[in-house]
Design a protein around this motif. Sequence first.
Motif, short mmCIF file in Angstrom:
data_model
loop_
_atom_site.label_atom_id
_atom_site.label_comp_id
_atom_site.label_asym_id
_atom_site.label_seq_id
_atom_site.Cartn_x
_atom_site.Cartn_y
_atom_site.Cartn_z
N HIS A 258 56.59 48.66 -16.55
CA HIS A 258 55.30 48.62 -15.86
C HIS A 258 54.73 47.20 -15.96
O HIS A 258 54.47 46.71 -17.06
N TYR A 260 51.75 44.75 -15.20
CA TYR A 260 50.33 44.67 -14.89
C TYR A 260 49.90 43.21 -14.80
O TYR A 260 50.40 42.36 -15.53
N THR A 264 46.98 40.30 -8.25
CA THR A 264 48.37 40.52 -7.86
C THR A 264 48.59 40.07 -6.42
O THR A 264 47.98 40.62 -5.49
N PRO A 266 50.86 39.39 -2.80
CA PRO A 266 51.87 40.15 -2.07
C PRO A 266 53.30 39.89 -2.56
O PRO A 266 54.13 40.80 -2.55
N ALA A 268 54.25 39.56 -5.48
CA ALA A 268 54.49 40.37 -6.67
C ALA A 268 54.67 41.84 -6.29
O ALA A 268 55.58 42.51 -6.78
N THR A 269 53.80 42.35 -5.43
CA THR A 269 53.93 43.75 -5.03
C THR A 269 55.25 43.99 -4.30
O THR A 269 55.79 45.10 -4.33
N HIS A 272 58.10 45.52 -6.36
CA HIS A 272 58.04 46.92 -6.81
C HIS A 272 59.24 47.70 -6.27
O HIS A 272 59.56 47.65 -5.08
N HIS A 279 58.09 48.80 -11.82
CA HIS A 279 56.81 49.22 -11.23
C HIS A 279 55.78 48.10 -11.37
O HIS A 279 55.39 47.74 -12.49
N VAL A 280 55.32 47.57 -10.24
CA VAL A 280 54.23 46.58 -10.24
C VAL A 280 52.94 47.36 -10.10
O VAL A 280 52.67 47.99 -9.07
N ASP A 282 49.59 46.32 -10.58
CA ASP A 282 48.34 45.64 -10.29
C ASP A 282 47.51 45.44 -11.57
O ASP A 282 48.05 45.40 -12.66
#
Length: 432
Positions: A258, A260, A264, A266, A268-269, A272, A279-280, A282
């Motif tokens: 996970h 965090y 955050t 785009p 980085a997302t 995911h 799991h990104v 945020d």
Amino acid sequence: MIAASSRPVRLLLIGYVWPEPRSSAASGHVMQLIQSFLDQGWQITFASPASEGAHKADLASLGIDEQTIELNSSSFDEFVCQLAPDVVVFDQFMIEEQFGWRVEKHCPGALRILETSDLQSLRHARHQHLKDLLKDPRQADECPGLFNQPFEALFEQMAGTDLAQREIAALYRCDLNLMTSDVEMQLLTEQFGLPEALLHWCPLMVEDPVIDTPIFEDRAHFLSIGNFRHAPNWDAVLWMKQAIWPLIRQQLPGAQLHVYGAYTPPKATALHNAAQGFHVMDWAEDALAVMSQARVCLAPLRFGAGIKGKLIDAMLCGTPSVTTPIGAEAMQGTWPWPGLVEGSAEAIAAAAVRLYQDQALWEQARHAGHALLQSRYRYRDHARQLIERIEALRLDLPRHRLRNFTGAMLRHHQHKSTQYMAQWIEAKNRAS
């Protein structure tokens, strides 16, 4: 000598940003400093030229006056003259560059303190070193020599850069510089010749750790946390995604990581991938809460400076960590590391799997974290030492400055250069 006064000390803190303690360790440290000043009954004004962020601390509720200021504006002159602070704290050296000469001009008797957070020129030199190593595609994941640079090599990389020369000059111009890293203090004194009298070790300051956090059996998953605007954090996430996490998943097919981080982006997302267990997540509303649920904290930092707030949070929550020599730098002193420290993707992955599965090792690391916090990071110890240092300097400021001839020379030339520039602009405006 400064005559004793019954009125509270007036302190002005000029922030590079408005503090967001839940978004970055740097802001957290600023809030710890503020609390140590509030404990003395000092009157605090926080000023900043920055826009307010989404997670700004509620300074007004603490009785702190807030003031928005402008860069390159004479309005600051009127503001600081009216305030007449006894102590001025600059948050990061760029703020000293912008406002230090104005403080010197209008409040020459104010004690000047620089809150460094970390040595930025060191962080940037290490970042460039990593980039140079990664130019060789054979070193995409393993970078021999990355984590064992001697001080002499670091000095050679830093000394000729504009950033280092500006930063070291700001350190000299201030009466006291707060350093979170005693390793950086050693680098500054041994290689750059900075007098020890200008430096004060003030790491992250914490209360006693929470002992009743979840036990081994009640925890699951790996966790990585850190502000995405901070380049070392983003590099660590990429290294985990590309090299470290696939190795962990080979041995723990059901494991999850996970990730965090505040702000955050785009890019980085886009990393995911639930199928890969990556799991990104945020921003974490409560960083300590999510840290307390994780079994292992991953912090594979390939460059950076200062000390790492995420690793302090891991110790507070009884969460063992796996990091690099740069991640652990200046954090443990002579005490055992509360987890494992490795320097390659393969070794970091193996250490993470071992710590995740070995309950006895995990418990040992958990207790080591509690002991380390008690020995090096206790709030009441560092807050007391900081206030004592400030009060001693206020009582002996003329002699302290006399011994810092280099700083006096730099302040003189900074003031003269800005004065000449102002005269040139005024003459140019008259001519037009």
